[in-house]
Design a protein around this motif. Sequence first.
Motif, short mmCIF file in Angstrom:
data_model
loop_
_atom_site.label_atom_id
_atom_site.label_comp_id
_atom_site.label_asym_id
_atom_site.label_seq_id
_atom_site.Cartn_x
_atom_site.Cartn_y
_atom_site.Cartn_z
N GLU A 42 -6.33 4.90 8.11
CA GLU A 42 -4.73 4.59 7.88
C GLU A 42 -4.41 5.07 6.58
O GLU A 42 -3.12 5.45 6.49
CB GLU A 42 -4.47 3.19 8.27
CG GLU A 42 -4.61 2.88 9.82
CD GLU A 42 -4.73 1.33 10.30
OE1 GLU A 42 -4.36 0.61 9.20
OE2 GLU A 42 -4.48 1.06 11.30
N ARG A 43 -5.06 4.53 5.31
CA ARG A 43 -4.57 5.03 4.12
C ARG A 43 -4.69 6.38 3.90
O ARG A 43 -3.71 6.93 3.25
CB ARG A 43 -5.51 4.22 3.05
CG ARG A 43 -5.15 4.36 1.71
CD ARG A 43 -5.65 3.54 0.53
NE ARG A 43 -5.20 3.95 -0.61
CZ ARG A 43 -4.46 3.60 -1.32
NH1 ARG A 43 -3.55 2.79 -0.80
NH2 ARG A 43 -3.87 3.89 -2.63
N ALA A 89 0.91 -1.30 0.10
CA ALA A 89 0.13 0.11 -0.03
C ALA A 89 0.92 1.27 -0.09
O ALA A 89 0.58 2.16 -0.73
CB ALA A 89 -0.83 -0.06 1.27
N ALA A 90 1.94 1.53 0.76
CA ALA A 90 2.85 2.18 0.69
C ALA A 90 3.54 2.56 -0.56
O ALA A 90 3.66 3.74 -0.76
CB ALA A 90 3.84 2.43 2.02
N GLN A 122 -7.87 10.42 -3.94
CA GLN A 122 -8.13 9.33 -3.23
C GLN A 122 -8.39 9.74 -1.64
O GLN A 122 -9.26 9.15 -1.03
CB GLN A 122 -6.95 8.27 -3.17
CG GLN A 122 -6.72 7.66 -4.39
CD GLN A 122 -5.75 6.55 -4.32
OE1 GLN A 122 -5.36 6.06 -3.27
NE2 GLN A 122 -5.43 6.00 -5.31
N GLU A 166 -9.21 0.95 8.43
CA GLU A 166 -8.39 0.89 7.27
C GLU A 166 -8.26 2.02 6.26
O GLU A 166 -7.15 2.40 5.91
CB GLU A 166 -8.68 -0.39 6.15
CG GLU A 166 -8.61 -1.87 7.03
CD GLU A 166 -9.25 -2.85 6.26
OE1 GLU A 166 -9.69 -2.70 5.07
OE2 GLU A 166 -9.29 -4.26 6.74
N MET A 167 -9.43 2.56 6.10
CA MET A 167 -9.47 3.76 5.43
C MET A 167 -8.66 5.03 6.06
O MET A 167 -8.06 5.46 5.21
CB MET A 167 -11.01 4.06 5.10
CG MET A 167 -11.73 3.27 3.80
SD MET A 167 -13.35 3.44 4.12
CE MET A 167 -13.19 5.00 3.30
N ASP A 173 2.34 1.79 -3.20
CA ASP A 173 1.38 2.09 -4.22
C ASP A 173 1.22 3.86 -3.99
O ASP A 173 0.86 4.52 -4.97
CB ASP A 173 -0.01 1.50 -3.82
CG ASP A 173 -1.09 1.79 -4.79
OD1 ASP A 173 -1.03 2.17 -6.00
OD2 ASP A 173 -2.21 2.19 -4.21
N ILE A 174 1.13 4.10 -2.96
CA ILE A 174 0.83 5.62 -2.67
C ILE A 174 2.17 6.38 -3.05
O ILE A 174 2.03 7.55 -3.65
CB ILE A 174 0.46 5.76 -1.26
CG1 ILE A 174 -1.00 5.27 -0.89
CG2 ILE A 174 0.65 7.07 -0.76
CD1 ILE A 174 -1.18 5.23 0.79
N ILE A 234 -11.77 9.26 0.24
CA ILE A 234 -11.73 8.67 1.82
C ILE A 234 -12.65 9.31 2.93
O ILE A 234 -13.54 9.15 3.60
CB ILE A 234 -10.38 8.17 2.09
CG1 ILE A 234 -9.86 7.04 1.48
CG2 ILE A 234 -10.21 7.92 3.64
CD1 ILE A 234 -8.39 6.91 1.60
N VAL A 237 -1.51 8.03 5.36
CA VAL A 237 -0.38 7.87 4.36
C VAL A 237 -0.52 8.77 3.33
O VAL A 237 0.36 9.43 2.70
CB VAL A 237 -0.40 6.51 4.19
CG1 VAL A 237 0.70 6.25 3.18
CG2 VAL A 237 0.09 5.63 5.42
N LEU A 238 -1.76 9.02 2.65
CA LEU A 238 -2.10 9.89 1.56
C LEU A 238 -1.84 11.41 1.85
O LEU A 238 -1.11 11.95 1.19
CB LEU A 238 -3.66 9.59 1.00
CG LEU A 238 -3.62 8.24 0.42
CD1 LEU A 238 -5.21 8.15 0.22
CD2 LEU A 238 -3.26 8.42 -1.08
#
Length: 82
Positions: free
Chosen positions: A42-43, A4-5, A19, A39-40, A7-8, A23, A46-47
Motif C-alpha cells: 500500500e505504501r 503516511a500520505a 523508498q 502495508e508495504m 509524509d510521502i 519496498i 502511494v509512492l
Amino acid sequence: MTDAANDIASLSFEEALKQLETIVRELEQGNVPLERSIEMYERGDVLRKHCDTLLKSAEAKVEKIQLGQNGEPSGSETLDPQ
C-alpha cells in the motif's frame, strides 16, 4: 490526508523512488509476513503515484520551457508522454 500520505507528499522524486525501490526489493525477497507485505504494498502504491505525479509535473515544465512565445515548439521536440 493520513500521516503516511503527508509524509510521502513531502518527499522529493529521488527520495520517493529510493523508498519504492527498497519496498520492491524487500517484497521480492519474500521474507516479509503477510500483514507487513500488505502495508508495504500500500505504501509502495502511494509512492508510485507520488513519483508519477512529480514526473508528469516535471515533463510539463520542460515542455512549457521548450515552447516559444507563440506556443509553438522552439526548435526542440516536446517530451514523449511514454
